[in-house]
Design an enzyme around this catalytic site. Structure first.
Site, PDB file in Angstrom:
ATOM      1  N   GLY A  17       0.786  -0.872   0.426  1.00 54.59           N
ATOM      2  CA  GLY A  17       0.098   0.024   0.028  1.00 54.59           C
ATOM      3  C   GLY A  17       0.694   1.263  -0.052  1.00 54.59           C
ATOM      4  N   SER A  18       1.942   1.049  -0.572  1.00 53.70           N
ATOM      5  CA  SER A  18       2.674   2.832  -0.494  1.00 53.70           C
ATOM      6  C   SER A  18       2.452   3.899  -1.584  1.00 53.70           C
ATOM      7  CB  SER A  18       4.155   2.330  -0.954  1.00 53.70           C
ATOM      8  OG  SER A  18       4.393   1.938  -2.184  1.00 53.70           O
ATOM      9  N   ASN A  19       1.456   2.719  -2.534  1.00 52.64           N
ATOM     10  CA  ASN A  19       0.811   3.880  -3.609  1.00 52.64           C
ATOM     11  C   ASN A  19      -0.009   4.052  -2.731  1.00 52.64           C
ATOM     12  OD1 ASN A  19       1.953   3.737  -6.622  1.00 52.64           O
ATOM     13  ND2 ASN A  19       2.408   2.102  -5.599  1.00 52.64           N
ATOM     14  N   LYS A  67     -15.939 -16.001  -9.669  1.00 52.36           N
ATOM     15  CA  LYS A  67     -15.466 -14.303  -9.609  1.00 52.36           C
ATOM     16  C   LYS A  67     -16.616 -12.875 -10.296  1.00 52.36           C
ATOM     17  CE  LYS A  67     -11.868 -12.029 -12.730  1.00 52.36           C
ATOM     18  NZ  LYS A  67     -10.215 -12.377 -12.499  1.00 52.36           N
ATOM     19  N   MET A  92      -3.281  -7.672  -6.946  1.00 50.55           N
ATOM     20  CA  MET A  92      -2.976  -8.854  -7.690  1.00 50.55           C
ATOM     21  C   MET A  92      -4.320 -10.552  -7.930  1.00 50.55           C
ATOM     22  SD  MET A  92       0.230  -7.639  -6.973  1.00 50.55           S
ATOM     23  CE  MET A  92       1.177  -9.121  -7.220  1.00 50.55           C
ATOM     24  N   ARG A  93      -5.241  -9.405  -9.052  1.00 49.37           N
ATOM     25  CA  ARG A  93      -6.014 -10.179  -9.784  1.00 49.37           C
ATOM     26  C   ARG A  93      -6.566  -9.713 -10.815  1.00 49.37           C
ATOM     27  NH1 ARG A  93      -8.724 -13.148  -6.868  1.00 49.37           N
ATOM     28  NH2 ARG A  93      -7.423 -13.497  -4.711  1.00 49.37           N
ATOM     29  N   ASN A 109      -4.549   1.430 -13.611  1.00 47.99           N
ATOM     30  CA  ASN A 109      -3.769   0.112 -13.674  1.00 47.99           C
ATOM     31  C   ASN A 109      -2.578   1.734 -13.405  1.00 47.99           C
ATOM     32  OD1 ASN A 109      -2.982  -1.521 -11.751  1.00 47.99           O
ATOM     33  ND2 ASN A 109      -1.881  -2.219 -14.044  1.00 47.99           N
ATOM     34  N   HIS A 111       1.846   0.283 -13.202  1.00 51.62           N
ATOM     35  CA  HIS A 111       2.572  -0.948 -13.591  1.00 51.62           C
ATOM     36  C   HIS A 111       3.545  -0.627 -13.725  1.00 51.62           C
ATOM     37  CE1 HIS A 111       3.147  -4.758 -14.546  1.00 51.62           C
ATOM     38  NE2 HIS A 111       4.554  -4.844 -15.030  1.00 51.62           N
TER      39      HIS A 111
HETATM   40  C1  GRF Z   1       3.913  -0.843  -7.179  1.00 51.03           C
HETATM   41  O1  GRF Z   1       4.913  -0.702  -7.385  1.00 51.03           O
HETATM   42  C2  GRF Z   1       2.644  -0.946  -8.705  1.00 51.03           C
HETATM   43  O2  GRF Z   1       3.273  -0.359 -10.258  1.00 51.03           O
HETATM   44  C3  GRF Z   1       2.143  -2.643  -9.011  1.00 51.03           C
HETATM   45  O3  GRF Z   1       2.413  -3.242  -7.709  1.00 51.03           O
HETATM   46  C4  GRF Z   1       2.731  -1.914  -6.856  1.00 51.03           C
HETATM   47  C5  GRF Z   1       2.093  -1.773  -5.635  1.00 51.03           C
HETATM   48  O4  GRF Z   1       2.794  -1.651  -4.405  1.00 51.03           O
HETATM   49  N1  GRF Z   1       1.427  -3.191 -10.004  1.00 51.03           N
HETATM   50  P1  GRF Z   1       1.565  -0.904  -3.209  1.00 51.03           P
HETATM   51  O5  GRF Z   1       1.481  -2.033  -2.459  1.00 51.03           O
HETATM   52  O6  GRF Z   1       1.625   0.052  -3.724  1.00 51.03           O
HETATM   53  O7  GRF Z   1       3.207  -0.474  -1.992  1.00 51.03           O
END
Ligand code: GRF
Length: 190
Positions: A17-19, A67, A92-93, A109, A111
């Site tokens: 969850g750093s983002n 799903k 992650m899905r 998203n 990436h």
């Molecule tokens: C990020 O690097 C994003 O690009 C990828 O998953 C990572 C998630 O990191 N899709 P965080 O959980 O936000 O730290």
């Protein structure tokens, strides 16, 4: 000064969850994060959402018969909170048709590579193995594929000769933490 109404965004995350955290702390943010949706009951991001007082929906897909049933439950929660946009941040899905149809062109998203290079897991490691000198960050609309939807924004990150997966990911995430809020502010405004 603008009095435009702020868009209501849900962040979907499965891990650290750093983002999410960076988004919450970003004082330039022009949208509201009104919900965290998490598919992993023990994910770190859940504690982060609690510290910011963000409503959290934790749903384990294994507990649903399909799903479609899992995503129908998510949609119900999103609509009850008047969520307009979905931002995946380490979710992650793959998103299924049910959610894609309910939030058409409203799911994005982030990436950690310059797509279409290095989709899927461990993108920084893939970049190191390929020997590229530049990698980066991509923000894109989500479709049914893995990291394949139309690209909205990209920013390069230089790969140094002595980089490890950790050091490269760390520099990539520094870019992510600024870029995601900037781009979400732009697209949710229009
Ligand atoms: C990020 O690097 C994003 O690009 C990828 O998953 C990572 C998630 O990191 N899709 P965080 O959980 O936000 O730290």
């Amino acid at each position: 000064m603008s009095f435009a109404r702020r868009a209501r965004v849900a962040v979907f995350a499965s891990g650290t969850g750093s983002n999410f955290e960076a988004m919450m702390n970003n004082t330039d943010r022009e949208f509201d994060v009104v919900m965290l949706v998490c598919d992993k009951p023990k994910a770190h991001v859940i504690g982060k959402a609690a510290s910011f007082g963000v409503e959290t929906v934790i749903l384990d897909p294994a507990k649903f018969p399909s799903k479609e049933a899992y995503e129908t439950e998510i949609i119900e929660k999103l609509q009850r909170a008047n969520v307009e946009w979905v931002a995946l941040a380490g979710y992650m899905r793959l998103v299924g048709d049910t959610l894609l149809e309910a939030y058409e062109n409203k799911i994005i998203n982030i990436h950690p590579s310059l797509l279409p290079s290095f989709p899927g897991l461990n993108a920084p490691q893939q970049a190191l193995e390929a020997g590229v000198k530049v990698s980066g960050v991509t923000i894109h609309y989500v479709d049914e594929g893995m990291d394949t939807g139309p690209i909205i924004a990209q920013e390069p990150v230089t790969v140094f000769p002595n980089d490890t997966e950790e050091s490269l990911l760390q520099r990539i995430q520094q870019v992510e933490h600024v870029l995601y809020t900037r781009i979400l502010s732009q697209i949710t405004r229009s």
